[in-house]
Design a protein around this motif. Structure first.
Motif, mmCIF file in Angstrom:
data_model
loop_
_atom_site.group_PDB
_atom_site.id
_atom_site.type_symbol
_atom_site.label_atom_id
_atom_site.label_comp_id
_atom_site.label_asym_id
_atom_site.label_seq_id
_atom_site.Cartn_x
_atom_site.Cartn_y
_atom_site.Cartn_z
ATOM 1 N N PHE A 95 0.785 -1.231 -0.055
ATOM 2 C CA PHE A 95 0.084 -0.044 0.092
ATOM 3 C C PHE A 95 0.867 1.095 -0.001
ATOM 4 O O PHE A 95 1.874 1.419 0.701
ATOM 5 N N LYS A 96 0.484 2.297 -0.822
ATOM 6 C CA LYS A 96 1.134 3.503 -0.837
ATOM 7 C C LYS A 96 0.188 4.723 -0.623
ATOM 8 O O LYS A 96 -0.845 4.874 -1.184
ATOM 9 N N TYR A 97 0.674 5.561 0.219
ATOM 10 C CA TYR A 97 -0.124 6.866 0.516
ATOM 11 C C TYR A 97 0.455 8.270 0.106
ATOM 12 O O TYR A 97 1.687 8.105 0.443
ATOM 13 N N HIS A 98 -0.147 9.030 -0.362
ATOM 14 C CA HIS A 98 0.266 10.267 -0.534
ATOM 15 C C HIS A 98 0.084 11.215 0.449
ATOM 16 O O HIS A 98 -0.919 11.416 0.970
ATOM 17 N N THR A 99 1.035 11.939 1.075
ATOM 18 C CA THR A 99 0.834 12.831 2.178
ATOM 19 C C THR A 99 0.922 14.241 1.838
ATOM 20 O O THR A 99 1.966 14.702 0.959
ATOM 21 N N GLN A 100 0.503 15.247 2.456
ATOM 22 C CA GLN A 100 0.593 16.761 2.516
ATOM 23 C C GLN A 100 0.400 17.177 3.685
ATOM 24 O O GLN A 100 -0.452 16.711 4.399
ATOM 25 N N THR A 101 1.429 17.636 4.392
ATOM 26 C CA THR A 101 1.733 18.268 5.706
ATOM 27 C C THR A 101 1.849 19.776 5.542
ATOM 28 O O THR A 101 2.513 20.202 5.045
ATOM 29 N N SER A 102 1.136 20.494 6.513
ATOM 30 C CA SER A 102 1.190 22.021 6.709
ATOM 31 C C SER A 102 1.314 22.220 8.125
ATOM 32 O O SER A 102 0.875 21.749 9.182
#
Length: 163
Positions: A95-102
């Motif tokens: 499984f692969k997950y794309h992340t965005q952090t702010s």
């Protein structure tokens, strides 16, 4: 699949000592530890990587139905966009997950999705509906949409996919 994590950075400073012996080794791979130690803001990178793992874990849990403490099975790679924004990937097995952090207002927030083309939104004051397994959903136009709820310290964030 969707997951999110919020960290109250002021609370994290008082509740967790990331520099204590064994902390980094217990939670992060050697590559991730190198990423932390080579970053100019080491403490920020600790919480970015941890938040990526937590958000991806929530998406993975929703996708697989499995609950486990598996920080070493969640492998992060991160790209620093600027001092307050990060993009990354978390891999857990197949499984692969794309992340965005702010980072803003003393909080760090990460959203993880399996499909990077999914549109995400943060509903204001949503009613959370949980299924029999405890997974959260919100209702939008009479449809139940998967949601992710996270809270830490002074902060609470709810995200969902657009209909």
């Amino acid at each position: 699949m969707i997951g999110n994590d919020v960290i109250d950075l002021a609370a994290a400073k008082t509740q967790s000592n990331w520099r204590r012996q064994g902390f980094l080794q217990r939670l992060f791979s050697e590559d991730e530890q190198h990423c932390i130690m080579s970053h100019t803001e080491q403490e920020t990178m600790v919480w970015v990587l941890w938040s990526m793992k937590e958000a991806a874990y929530k998406a993975w849990n929703r996708q697989t139905g499995t609950r486990a403490f598996i920080p070493h099975l969640l492998h992060c790679s991160v790209k620093v966009l600027d001092s307050d924004n990060f993009m990354g990937k978390v891999v857990c097995g197949d499984f692969k997950y794309h992340t965005q952090t702010s980072i803003s207002d003393e909080a760090l927030h990460t959203v993880a999705v399996a499909d990077s083309s999914q549109k995400i939104y943060e509903p204001e004051n949503p009613d959370i509906i949980k299924d029999e397994g405890g997974l959260p959903f919100i209702q939008n136009n009479r449809k139940l949409l998967p949601a992710s709820v996270s809270h830490h310290g002074r902060y609470r964030r709810v995200v969902s996919v657009c209909d």
